[in-house]
Design a protein around this motif. Structure first.
Motif, PDB file in Angstrom:
ATOM      1  N   LEU A 123       1.000  -1.143   0.000  1.00 33.59           N
ATOM      2  CA  LEU A 123       0.036   0.088   0.146  1.00 33.59           C
ATOM      3  C   LEU A 123       1.024   1.332  -0.134  1.00 33.59           C
ATOM      4  N   LEU A 124       1.729   1.285   0.818  1.00 32.96           N
ATOM      5  CA  LEU A 124       2.778   2.512   1.030  1.00 32.96           C
ATOM      6  C   LEU A 124       3.546   2.678  -0.301  1.00 32.96           C
ATOM      7  N   GLY A 126       2.666   1.618  -3.279  1.00 30.01           N
ATOM      8  CA  GLY A 126       2.041   2.116  -4.247  1.00 30.01           C
ATOM      9  C   GLY A 126       1.528   3.289  -4.271  1.00 30.01           C
ATOM     10  N   LEU A 127       1.253   4.042  -2.976  1.00 33.58           N
ATOM     11  CA  LEU A 127       1.019   5.467  -3.138  1.00 33.58           C
ATOM     12  C   LEU A 127       1.991   6.391  -3.320  1.00 33.58           C
ATOM     13  N   LYS A 128       3.335   5.959  -3.215  1.00 29.86           N
ATOM     14  CA  LYS A 128       4.361   6.489  -3.494  1.00 29.86           C
ATOM     15  C   LYS A 128       4.624   6.567  -5.137  1.00 29.86           C
ATOM     16  N   LEU A 130       2.301   6.493  -7.201  1.00 26.56           N
ATOM     17  CA  LEU A 130       1.166   7.300  -7.881  1.00 26.56           C
ATOM     18  C   LEU A 130       1.505   8.701  -7.472  1.00 26.56           C
ATOM     19  N   TYR A 131       2.501   9.112  -6.807  1.00 24.38           N
ATOM     20  CA  TYR A 131       2.528  10.697  -6.332  1.00 24.38           C
ATOM     21  C   TYR A 131       3.571  11.172  -7.098  1.00 24.38           C
ATOM     22  N   GLY A 258       1.882   1.447  -9.560  1.00 23.60           N
ATOM     23  CA  GLY A 258       1.213   2.002  -8.326  1.00 23.60           C
ATOM     24  C   GLY A 258      -0.210   1.216  -8.222  1.00 23.60           C
ATOM     25  N   LEU A 262      -1.686  -1.429  -5.118  1.00 20.95           N
ATOM     26  CA  LEU A 262      -2.804  -0.909  -4.548  1.00 20.95           C
ATOM     27  C   LEU A 262      -3.814  -1.899  -4.631  1.00 20.95           C
ATOM     28  N   SER A 265      -2.734  -4.877  -2.607  1.00 26.43           N
ATOM     29  CA  SER A 265      -2.889  -4.663  -1.412  1.00 26.43           C
ATOM     30  C   SER A 265      -4.317  -4.581  -0.868  1.00 26.43           C
TER      31      SER A 265
END
Length: 273
Positions: A123-124, A126-128, A130-131, A258, A262, A265
């Protein structure tokens, strides 16, 4: 001797898993557990492996497969002079120590702990991914000194061993946050993968030795049918994924990975309900 139908079913499921993992590995440039573990999880579930040991088997088998790929990758990068050997020498105890601790956690913890760890870490990451501005983040101009550096190596070994990855994603993130070039980070990650996978491989065999409910041709938490099938199949299929990757931009590819992380996750989080 188990029925031939059971053997063929397991082989067929793992062959499909190898095709999926190989394509995704080529598409996203990831050859470790971020792709293999979730694919194995579905294959072993369909093969009837009990949930209490399924995740442990996925992690152990993934780490066994990472050994030859990491060694080959490290050799190639080392010849090009792109590996940070100073960092690897400083981590020669820290990373394996973390990996060994992860083996103890795997052996004595419920499978839910491993699923939760995989869900949170993917999750972490994947979020990185996407940013858009994440690539420009910096924590410093050079790597930290000991004991902080030792602690980071230990943590990378621990987290990677827990979820069955070679440490590349975590090490790449760490090194680039401290102003190291991405190509050097990728090259060094191959060596980190060796430091993680070798002790984890041995530990997962010992930790799962003789455990009831293991599928055919398993030694501890390593399934040799998967190892024998996945390595050649992924090498055959990965170029197809790589060809698809070159058809899209870097940003689209990063976002795609990403979203993939996610989704995986969410799948693991959903399994708790």
């Amino acid at each position: 001797m188990p029925p031939v139908s059971e053997i063929l079913q397991l082989v067929g499921l793992l062959a499909v898993a190898g095709c999926v993992a190989g394509f995704l590995a080529g598409l996203f440039g990831i050859g470790g557990g971020a792709v293999l573990v979730p694919v194995f999880y579905q294959a072993f579930a369909m093969a009837g492996v009990d949930e209490s040991i399924r995740m442990k088997l996925c992690v152990g088998t993934s780490l066994a497969i990472i050994i030859p790929t990491s060694l080959r990758s490290f050799q190639s990068h080392y010849r090009r002079g792109s590996v940070d050997m100073k960092l690897l020498r400083q981590w020669i105890l820290a990373v394996p120590f973390g990996a060994i601790v992860s083996v103890l956690v795997i052996a004595y913890s419920p499978s839910d702990v491993l699923r939760a760890a995989f869900a949170v870490i993917t999750l972490l990451i994947g979020l990185k991914m996407l940013y858009p501005g994440a690539a420009r983040w910096r924590l410093g101009e050079d790597l930290p000194k000991n004991p902080g550096l030792f602690g980071v190596g230990w943590l990378i070994g621990l987290l990677s061993g827990l979820i069955g990855i070679g440490g590349g994603t975590l090490n790449n993130t760490f090194m680039t946050l401290y102003n190291r070039p991405i190509h050097q980070a990728v090259a060094t990650s191959a060596g980190v993968g060796v430091l993680i996978s070798l002790p984890s491989f041995v530990g997962n065999i010992i930790g799962g030795w003789g455990h009831p409910g293991l599928p055919l041709f398993s030694t501890g938490y390593v399934n040799w049918v998967a190892v024998a099938l996945i390595i050649p199949i992924t090498m055959l299929i990965a170029p197809l994924g790589a060809r698809a990757a070159h058809a899209v931009s870097d940003r689209v590819l990063t976002a795609g990975f990403g979203i993939f992380l996610l989704t995986i996750s969410a799948r693991f989080f959903y399994s708790f309900f």
